[in-house]
Write an enzyme that holds these catalytic residues in place. Structure first.
Site, PDB file in Angstrom:
ATOM      1  N   ASP A 343       0.832  -1.208   0.000  1.00 52.22           N
ATOM      2  CA  ASP A 343       0.000   0.000   0.000  1.00 52.22           C
ATOM      3  C   ASP A 343       0.868   1.260   0.000  1.00 52.22           C
ATOM      4  O   ASP A 343       2.020   1.240   0.419  1.00 52.22           O
ATOM      5  CB  ASP A 343      -0.920   0.009   1.219  1.00 52.22           C
ATOM      6  CG  ASP A 343      -0.142   0.017   2.528  1.00 52.22           C
ATOM      7  OD1 ASP A 343       0.872  -0.712   2.610  1.00 52.22           O
ATOM      8  OD2 ASP A 343      -0.531   0.746   3.457  1.00 52.22           O
ATOM      9  N   GLU A 344       0.292   2.345  -0.443  1.00 57.80           N
ATOM     10  CA  GLU A 344       0.866   3.692  -0.325  1.00 57.80           C
ATOM     11  C   GLU A 344       2.333   3.759  -0.755  1.00 57.80           C
ATOM     12  O   GLU A 344       3.145   4.454  -0.144  1.00 57.80           O
ATOM     13  CB  GLU A 344       0.707   4.202   1.115  1.00 57.80           C
ATOM     14  CG  GLU A 344      -0.754   4.353   1.506  1.00 57.80           C
ATOM     15  CD  GLU A 344      -0.963   4.737   2.954  1.00 57.80           C
ATOM     16  OE1 GLU A 344      -1.910   5.511   3.223  1.00 57.80           O
ATOM     17  OE2 GLU A 344      -0.221   4.261   3.823  1.00 57.80           O
TER      18      GLU A 344
END
Length: 538
Positions: A343-344
């Site tokens: 993620d991210e």
């Protein structure tokens, strides 16, 4: 805050001697005392999660000084569940509650070997009458979940550490129960703030009460690396030396981690470890300069920003690092899954991200584990059998949602963790002291009132493996703060994962949840007293 005991407190033999002297006179030999004395028992279906089928009726069972816990002869699984039950009930009842493999028609009977295929590996049947309570299951996990139901049917004072008055009644009737979803998880972020083995065990015990069967441990992030890796020792020694706000941090030795896995297994939870890659890696980059593209190690980080770190995707040493970490962690983890984050990764180009995730997934498979990743994995190419964990929310764009749905239609299984429903670190309202609010305020009703089967448009119902309630800890640093944010929302997510869709009704649920208040208080949990819930008097 009073700490709830999690390990056996007093040997059964000593309790037998004490209780025989104190309670022996006039006790029924197998339990099932006078049902008319004291208040009526809790209604058979008044539990969380809601059971699948309930047929109430008949005389209640009463636990007395003469009650025995009878387990299948020669069944180690049933005996272990029986000993667990006895350890739960002895302090508050003061009764000896011997666990025996002697057959009998009375007492609390734990029976393995049910031939009912509808129960599956985790279901059970609980039958209560004036003479006995019998829990039957196909496997030990089912018995254990049945014991959690029995526990909730008893008065809340049964959770206390000192002898209480009773009576200890269980309503008469039959309850048949099995889970809707196989994957019912809670995540604990031990990277932003570090939590001790005992604090993790305390959370495991709370999860078990609500039939959660998976503990996802977020073991690495920008602020701290929390698991010892022999081939890269500075990860834990240096990368784990701080946390958000600049505290001392900490890490788990391999022995510590094995103890968490063992304890979780004793409560029928599978541990899913997460090493977040290729972003959220500042702790690793600070520990080893060679993992950085420029060969310069950044300083340790104690803030709360995200998206600024990335492994150096083109470097060969990056994959030596990933292989070593996954190899050692897989060897420590008996469960099926290994979470690689994803993620991210805002500092990783899309091209590099796709290339990295392809190699990382292959390494996970090399060591015999199933890949789990946050739903951004679907922007790469999930391998066959991979699981994507969706953490979007109402403001997530349609294109991103369709990307996840498309992966599901192509065979990727989904675990649903919508941030504005199940993220336990979201504030309840504007006055909540702890937590964050980037996904909005999440009161108890909002956390409960959604259906995993229909939440994401275009996702086949059988693609949903289950649900998870993540708890990120940027603002949380001890068990009391964990509990203030997890309770009472976590039981609702647990019910979404366990109970049939037909039982889903906020008006009924809030009453059952309100009845949990005295039990949580008895366990020493300082939960949020939501004004949306009619809490029973404590």
């Amino acid at each position: 805050m009073r700490q709830r005991r999690t390990l056996p407190r007093l040997s059964g033999s000593l309790l037998l001697v004490v209780a025989a002297a104190v309670f022996g006179v006039g006790a029924a030999p197998g339990g099932g005392g006078t049902a008319s004395a004291g208040p009526p028992p809790r209604p058979l279906g008044e539990t969380v999660p809601a059971p699948a089928r309930v047929k109430a009726g008949g005389s209640p069972y009463v636990v007395t000084a003469g009650t025995r816990i009878r387990v299948d002869d020669g069944s180690g699984g049933a005996r272990r569940v029986g000993e667990y039950l006895a350890d739960l009930l002895r302090p508050s009842t003061g009764y000896p509650l011997p666990v025996t493999d002697q057959d009998g028609r009375d007492g609390i009977r734990l029976r393995l070997g049910s031939t009912d295929p509808s129960l599956g590996s985790e279901g059970y049947r609980l039958q209560s009458s004036g003479g006995a309570v019998t829990i039957t299951a196909r496997g030990p996990a089912g018995l254990f979940h049945g014991v959690q139901t029995l526990r909730q049917l008893l008065p809340a004072d049964v959770e206390k550490d000192t002898v209480q008055d009773g009576p200890w009644k269980v309503a008469g009737g039959t309850l048949t129960d099995s889970p809707r979803y196989a994957y019912r998880s809670a995540m604990l972020d031990v990277s932003r703030h570090f939590f001790s083995v005992d604090e993790v065990k305390r959370y495991i015990d709370q999860l078990a009460l609500y039939k959660i069967n998976t503990l996802h441990l977020h073991l690495s992030d920008d602020q701290g690396w929390r698991i010892a890796i022999d081939s890269w020792p500075r990860l834990a020694e240096y990368g784990g030396s701080t946390e958000v706000g600049g505290g001392p941090g900490g890490h788990y030795t391999k022995s510590d981690y094995r103890e968490i896995v063992r304890y979780a297994s004793s409560r029928y939870l599978e541990v899913v470890p997460e090493i977040d890659l290729p972003g959220h890696t500042n702790a690793a980059l600070a520990s080893y300069a060679e993992l950085n593209c420029d060969g310069v190690a950044p300083p340790l980080y104690t803030g709360t920003s995200v998206g600024f770190s990335s492994l150096c995707v083109p470097k060969a040493v990056t994959y030596d690092f990933v292989d070593d970490v996954i190899r050692e962690l897989a060897a420590l983890t008996p469960g099926r899954y290994l979470h690689i984050g994803g993620d991210e990764a805002h500092s990783t180009s899309h091209e590099d991200y796709v290339a990295f995730m392809e190699k990382a997934q292959a390494i996970v498979g090399k060591y015999g584990k199933t890949v789990v990743g946050w739903h951004q994995l679907t922007g790469a190419e999930p391998v066959a059998g991979a699981v994507a964990q969706y953490w979007g929310y109402d403001r997530t764009g349609a294109a991103e949602r369709e990307q996840v749905a498309g992966a599901a239609r192509n065979g990727t299984k989904l675990v649903l963790s919508p941030a504005d429903r199940t993220y336990l670190d979201m504030k309840y309202d504007k006055d909540t002291r702890l937590g964050l609010a980037w996904a909005g305020y999440v009161e108890v009703r909002r956390s409960y009132d959604w259906d995993p089967a229909t939440y994401l448009a275009g996702v086949p119902e059988d693609s949903v493996l289950g649900v998870e309630a993540p708890l990120w800890t940027e603002t949380l640093s001890n068990s009391g703060e964990i509990e203030q944010m997890a309770f009472p929302r976590l039981p609702g997510v647990a019910e979404l994962g366990w109970s049939p869709a037909a039982t889903h009704d906020w008006e009924a649920y809030k009453v059952r949840l309100g009845a949990q208040g005295p039990r949580l208080a008895a366990l020493g949990v300082d939960f949020y007293r939501s004004p949306q819930v009619p809490w029973a008097a404590e």
